[in-house]
Design a protein around this motif. Structure first.
Motif, PDB file in Angstrom:
ATOM      1  N   VAL A 110      39.184   3.921  71.768  1.00  0.00           N
ATOM      2  CA  VAL A 110      38.304   4.582  72.771  1.00  0.00           C
ATOM      3  C   VAL A 110      37.925   6.050  72.514  1.00  0.00           C
ATOM      4  O   VAL A 110      38.901   6.838  72.127  1.00  0.00           O
ATOM      5  CB  VAL A 110      38.926   4.556  74.159  1.00  0.00           C
ATOM      6  CG1 VAL A 110      38.191   5.141  75.380  1.00  0.00           C
ATOM      7  CG2 VAL A 110      39.225   2.932  74.693  1.00  0.00           C
ATOM      8  N   GLY A 111      36.815   6.294  72.493  1.00  0.00           N
ATOM      9  CA  GLY A 111      36.343   7.897  72.242  1.00  0.00           C
ATOM     10  C   GLY A 111      36.418   8.212  70.646  1.00  0.00           C
ATOM     11  O   GLY A 111      37.070   9.285  70.569  1.00  0.00           O
ATOM     12  N   LEU A 112      36.093   7.265  69.920  1.00  0.00           N
ATOM     13  CA  LEU A 112      36.030   7.782  68.449  1.00  0.00           C
ATOM     14  C   LEU A 112      35.027   8.653  68.197  1.00  0.00           C
ATOM     15  O   LEU A 112      33.820   8.531  68.763  1.00  0.00           O
ATOM     16  CB  LEU A 112      35.858   6.443  67.629  1.00  0.00           C
ATOM     17  CG  LEU A 112      37.012   5.645  67.637  1.00  0.00           C
ATOM     18  CD1 LEU A 112      36.769   4.412  66.832  1.00  0.00           C
ATOM     19  CD2 LEU A 112      38.342   6.237  67.241  1.00  0.00           C
ATOM     20  N   ARG A 113      35.130   9.561  67.209  1.00  0.00           N
ATOM     21  CA  ARG A 113      34.079  10.471  66.910  1.00  0.00           C
ATOM     22  C   ARG A 113      34.062  10.211  65.391  1.00  0.00           C
ATOM     23  O   ARG A 113      34.925  10.410  64.687  1.00  0.00           O
ATOM     24  CB  ARG A 113      34.573  11.936  67.174  1.00  0.00           C
ATOM     25  CG  ARG A 113      34.425  12.042  68.747  1.00  0.00           C
ATOM     26  CD  ARG A 113      34.863  13.534  68.846  1.00  0.00           C
ATOM     27  NE  ARG A 113      33.779  14.544  68.155  1.00  0.00           N
ATOM     28  CZ  ARG A 113      33.033  15.487  68.371  1.00  0.00           C
ATOM     29  NH1 ARG A 113      33.290  15.534  69.965  1.00  0.00           N
ATOM     30  NH2 ARG A 113      32.527  16.019  67.843  1.00  0.00           N
ATOM     31  N   ILE A 114      32.724   9.785  64.807  1.00  0.00           N
ATOM     32  CA  ILE A 114      32.664   9.676  63.461  1.00  0.00           C
ATOM     33  C   ILE A 114      31.687  10.672  62.802  1.00  0.00           C
ATOM     34  O   ILE A 114      30.817  11.172  63.487  1.00  0.00           O
ATOM     35  CB  ILE A 114      32.273   8.317  63.101  1.00  0.00           C
ATOM     36  CG1 ILE A 114      30.921   7.829  63.944  1.00  0.00           C
ATOM     37  CG2 ILE A 114      33.381   7.290  63.747  1.00  0.00           C
ATOM     38  CD1 ILE A 114      30.142   6.706  63.655  1.00  0.00           C
ATOM     39  N   PRO A 115      31.559  11.174  61.617  1.00  0.00           N
ATOM     40  CA  PRO A 115      30.703  12.008  61.018  1.00  0.00           C
ATOM     41  C   PRO A 115      29.446  11.181  60.932  1.00  0.00           C
ATOM     42  O   PRO A 115      29.417  10.011  60.438  1.00  0.00           O
ATOM     43  CB  PRO A 115      31.152  12.246  59.681  1.00  0.00           C
ATOM     44  CG  PRO A 115      32.193  11.484  59.408  1.00  0.00           C
ATOM     45  CD  PRO A 115      32.909  10.774  60.675  1.00  0.00           C
ATOM     46  N   ASP A 116      28.114  11.827  61.235  1.00  0.00           N
ATOM     47  CA  ASP A 116      26.821  11.277  60.934  1.00  0.00           C
ATOM     48  C   ASP A 116      26.258  12.278  59.713  1.00  0.00           C
ATOM     49  O   ASP A 116      26.142  13.359  59.917  1.00  0.00           O
ATOM     50  CB  ASP A 116      26.013  11.608  62.016  1.00  0.00           C
ATOM     51  CG  ASP A 116      24.574  10.827  62.181  1.00  0.00           C
ATOM     52  OD1 ASP A 116      24.408  10.198  61.008  1.00  0.00           O
ATOM     53  OD2 ASP A 116      23.887  11.064  62.939  1.00  0.00           O
ATOM     54  N   PRO A 117      26.068  11.681  58.715  1.00  0.00           N
ATOM     55  CA  PRO A 117      25.761  12.132  57.648  1.00  0.00           C
ATOM     56  C   PRO A 117      23.971  12.705  57.514  1.00  0.00           C
ATOM     57  O   PRO A 117      23.636  13.661  56.857  1.00  0.00           O
ATOM     58  CB  PRO A 117      25.586  11.105  56.271  1.00  0.00           C
ATOM     59  CG  PRO A 117      25.661  10.049  57.042  1.00  0.00           C
ATOM     60  CD  PRO A 117      26.048  10.117  58.120  1.00  0.00           C
ATOM     61  N   ASP A 118      23.228  12.067  58.504  1.00  0.00           N
ATOM     62  CA  ASP A 118      21.994  12.380  58.602  1.00  0.00           C
ATOM     63  C   ASP A 118      21.822  13.643  59.420  1.00  0.00           C
ATOM     64  O   ASP A 118      21.048  14.544  59.271  1.00  0.00           O
ATOM     65  CB  ASP A 118      21.134  11.156  59.351  1.00  0.00           C
ATOM     66  CG  ASP A 118      20.780   9.979  58.616  1.00  0.00           C
ATOM     67  OD1 ASP A 118      21.112  10.016  57.566  1.00  0.00           O
ATOM     68  OD2 ASP A 118      20.872   9.186  59.296  1.00  0.00           O
TER      69      ASP A 118
END
Length: 75
Positions: A52-60
């Motif tokens: 729950v509540g994952l934060r992932i990097p967004d390359p854009d």
């Protein structure tokens, strides 16, 4: 007529107590408790592990994006 309504309510409560699954959702009023309850329910239904509540990097955009629930199973 009142006797029939009362007997119907008693029978309803009796059948509900016997046949109802005792697995309560325990949903609270806040969103965080609700999402953890949903994750717990998904783990019980499908097996595996729910995050729950994952934060992932967004390359854009170069920032982080949030993911509410991820269910990881063997399949």
């Amino acid at each position: 007529m009142w006797v029939q309504i009362l007997c119907g309510l008693v029978l309803y409560k009796l059948f509900k107590r016997i046949f109802y699954d005792d697995d309560d959702l325990d949903v609270e009023t806040s969103d965080s408790n609700a999402i953890f309850s949903v994750a717990n329910r998904l783990e019980k239904l499908y097996g595996g592990k729910a995050y729950v509540g994952l934060r992932i990097p967004d390359p854009d955009t170069g920032s982080r994006q949030n993911i509410d629930i991820v269910l990881v199973t063997k399949g």
